[in-house]
Design a protein around this motif. Sequence first.
Motif, mmCIF file in Angstrom:
data_model
loop_
_atom_site.group_PDB
_atom_site.id
_atom_site.type_symbol
_atom_site.label_atom_id
_atom_site.label_comp_id
_atom_site.label_asym_id
_atom_site.label_seq_id
_atom_site.Cartn_x
_atom_site.Cartn_y
_atom_site.Cartn_z
ATOM 1 N N THR A 35 0.837 -1.208 0.000
ATOM 2 C CA THR A 35 0.000 0.000 0.000
ATOM 3 C C THR A 35 0.870 1.255 0.000
ATOM 4 O OG1 THR A 35 -0.206 0.073 2.419
ATOM 5 C CG2 THR A 35 -1.926 -1.130 1.193
ATOM 6 N N LYS A 36 2.144 1.120 0.373
ATOM 7 C CA LYS A 36 3.083 2.250 0.376
ATOM 8 C C LYS A 36 3.733 2.443 -0.989
ATOM 9 C CE LYS A 36 4.015 1.181 5.178
ATOM 10 N NZ LYS A 36 4.936 0.499 6.077
ATOM 11 N N GLY A 37 3.511 1.507 -1.919
ATOM 12 C CA GLY A 37 4.093 1.589 -3.251
ATOM 13 C C GLY A 37 4.617 0.240 -3.699
ATOM 14 N N SER A 38 4.989 0.171 -4.963
ATOM 15 C CA SER A 38 5.471 -1.091 -5.515
ATOM 16 C C SER A 38 6.834 -1.454 -4.913
ATOM 17 C CB SER A 38 5.556 -1.017 -7.038
ATOM 18 O OG SER A 38 6.499 -0.047 -7.430
ATOM 19 N N ILE A 39 7.158 -2.734 -5.009
ATOM 20 C CA ILE A 39 8.423 -3.267 -4.507
ATOM 21 C C ILE A 39 9.157 -3.911 -5.675
ATOM 22 C CG2 ILE A 39 9.484 -5.021 -3.036
ATOM 23 C CD1 ILE A 39 7.078 -4.788 -1.183
ATOM 24 N N GLU A 40 10.447 -3.615 -5.785
ATOM 25 C CA GLU A 40 11.288 -4.288 -6.766
ATOM 26 C C GLU A 40 12.119 -5.346 -6.051
ATOM 27 O OE1 GLU A 40 13.647 -1.707 -9.184
ATOM 28 O OE2 GLU A 40 11.912 -0.533 -9.819
ATOM 29 N N VAL A 41 12.053 -6.552 -6.551
ATOM 30 C CA VAL A 41 12.806 -7.663 -5.975
ATOM 31 C C VAL A 41 13.786 -8.164 -7.031
ATOM 32 C CG1 VAL A 41 12.681 -10.001 -5.033
ATOM 33 C CG2 VAL A 41 10.875 -8.343 -4.492
ATOM 34 N N ASP A 42 15.073 -8.055 -6.736
ATOM 35 C CA ASP A 42 16.099 -8.623 -7.605
ATOM 36 C C ASP A 42 16.262 -10.078 -7.205
ATOM 37 O OD1 ASP A 42 16.722 -6.285 -9.079
ATOM 38 O OD2 ASP A 42 17.858 -5.525 -7.374
ATOM 39 N N ALA A 43 15.899 -10.971 -8.107
ATOM 40 C CA ALA A 43 15.877 -12.401 -7.794
ATOM 41 C C ALA A 43 16.896 -13.152 -8.641
ATOM 42 C CB ALA A 43 14.478 -12.956 -8.024
ATOM 43 N N SER A 44 17.481 -14.164 -8.026
ATOM 44 C CA SER A 44 18.427 -15.009 -8.743
ATOM 45 C C SER A 44 17.898 -16.438 -8.779
ATOM 46 C CB SER A 44 19.807 -14.964 -8.072
ATOM 47 O OG SER A 44 19.708 -15.355 -6.723
ATOM 48 N N ASP A 45 18.404 -17.177 -9.738
ATOM 49 C CA ASP A 45 17.973 -18.554 -9.898
ATOM 50 C C ASP A 45 18.564 -19.413 -8.789
ATOM 51 O OD1 ASP A 45 16.439 -20.138 -11.939
ATOM 52 O OD2 ASP A 45 18.218 -21.388 -11.746
ATOM 53 N N TYR A 46 17.760 -20.323 -8.285
ATOM 54 C CA TYR A 46 18.241 -21.235 -7.261
ATOM 55 C C TYR A 46 17.725 -22.641 -7.572
ATOM 56 C CZ TYR A 46 19.116 -23.519 -2.852
ATOM 57 O OH TYR A 46 19.546 -24.397 -1.898
ATOM 58 N N GLY A 47 18.615 -23.584 -7.666
ATOM 59 C CA GLY A 47 18.260 -24.984 -7.791
ATOM 60 C C GLY A 47 17.552 -25.385 -9.069
ATOM 61 N N ASN A 48 17.510 -24.488 -10.044
ATOM 62 C CA ASN A 48 16.816 -24.745 -11.310
ATOM 63 C C ASN A 48 15.337 -25.060 -11.103
ATOM 64 O OD1 ASN A 48 16.995 -24.725 -14.131
ATOM 65 N ND2 ASN A 48 17.132 -26.959 -14.209
ATOM 66 N N PHE A 49 14.731 -24.428 -10.064
ATOM 67 C CA PHE A 49 13.283 -24.577 -9.856
ATOM 68 C C PHE A 49 12.626 -23.312 -9.312
ATOM 69 C CE2 PHE A 49 15.378 -26.612 -6.154
ATOM 70 C CZ PHE A 49 14.909 -25.806 -5.115
ATOM 71 N N TYR A 97 9.470 -27.717 -8.976
ATOM 72 C CA TYR A 97 8.911 -28.399 -7.805
ATOM 73 C C TYR A 97 9.938 -28.476 -6.673
ATOM 74 C CZ TYR A 97 5.517 -29.767 -11.297
ATOM 75 O OH TYR A 97 4.577 -29.734 -12.289
ATOM 76 N N ASN A 98 9.439 -28.465 -5.450
ATOM 77 C CA ASN A 98 10.290 -28.591 -4.270
ATOM 78 C C ASN A 98 9.403 -29.006 -3.095
ATOM 79 O OD1 ASN A 98 12.609 -28.464 -2.672
ATOM 80 N ND2 ASN A 98 12.530 -26.252 -2.415
ATOM 81 N N ASN A 99 10.035 -29.374 -1.997
ATOM 82 C CA ASN A 99 9.313 -29.701 -0.763
ATOM 83 C C ASN A 99 10.134 -29.198 0.401
ATOM 84 O OD1 ASN A 99 9.081 -31.638 1.687
ATOM 85 N ND2 ASN A 99 7.146 -31.799 0.595
ATOM 86 N N TRP A 100 9.501 -28.395 1.274
ATOM 87 C CA TRP A 100 10.207 -27.856 2.438
ATOM 88 C C TRP A 100 9.183 -27.195 3.340
ATOM 89 C CZ3 TRP A 100 15.022 -29.168 3.431
ATOM 90 C CH2 TRP A 100 15.738 -28.494 4.421
ATOM 91 N N ASN A 101 9.636 -26.665 4.470
ATOM 92 C CA ASN A 101 8.774 -25.882 5.357
ATOM 93 C C ASN A 101 8.818 -24.423 4.930
ATOM 94 O OD1 ASN A 101 7.803 -27.901 7.096
ATOM 95 N ND2 ASN A 101 9.753 -27.929 8.178
#
Length: 116
Positions: free
Chosen positions: A30-44, A82-86
Motif C-alpha cells: 500500500t506504500k508503493g510497488s516493490i522491486e525484488v532482484d531475484a536469482s535462480d536457485y536450484g533450477n526450480f 517443484y520442491n518440498n520444504w517448510n
Amino acid sequence: MKLNIKVNNFELTATLEDNSSSKALIELLTKGSIEVDASDYGNFEKVGTLPQSLPRNDTNINTEPGDIILYQGNSICFYYGYNNWNFTRLGKIDNANDLNLKEIYGKGNAKFILSI
C-alpha cells in the motif's frame, strides 16, 4: 487478494493466500510497488530479498510452478519447478498451468516488480 507482478516485459497476476504473511505483504505494498532482484536457485525457483521481514506461517509444502513462497520471513520465491520444504505460501500465479514460467522468468537474474 490479488498481486500484480511484472517480470521481463510480462505482466502476471497472482491470487494471494488468506494468511498474516500475505496480509503483511499487501500492507507493505500500500506504500508503493516493490522491486525484488531475484536469482535462480536450484533450477526450480527465482529467489530475492524483501525490503522487510513478514510474519511466517510455515508448513511442509510441496511447491509447484506458479507458487509464490515466503522463505525464512524475508525472502520471496517465485517457483517454476517443484520442491518440498517448510515454507509459507503467499499465493499462486493465476493460470500458472497455462504458462511457461521458466521461460517468462528467464535465465539468470530477474527483476520482479510487485504491486497491488
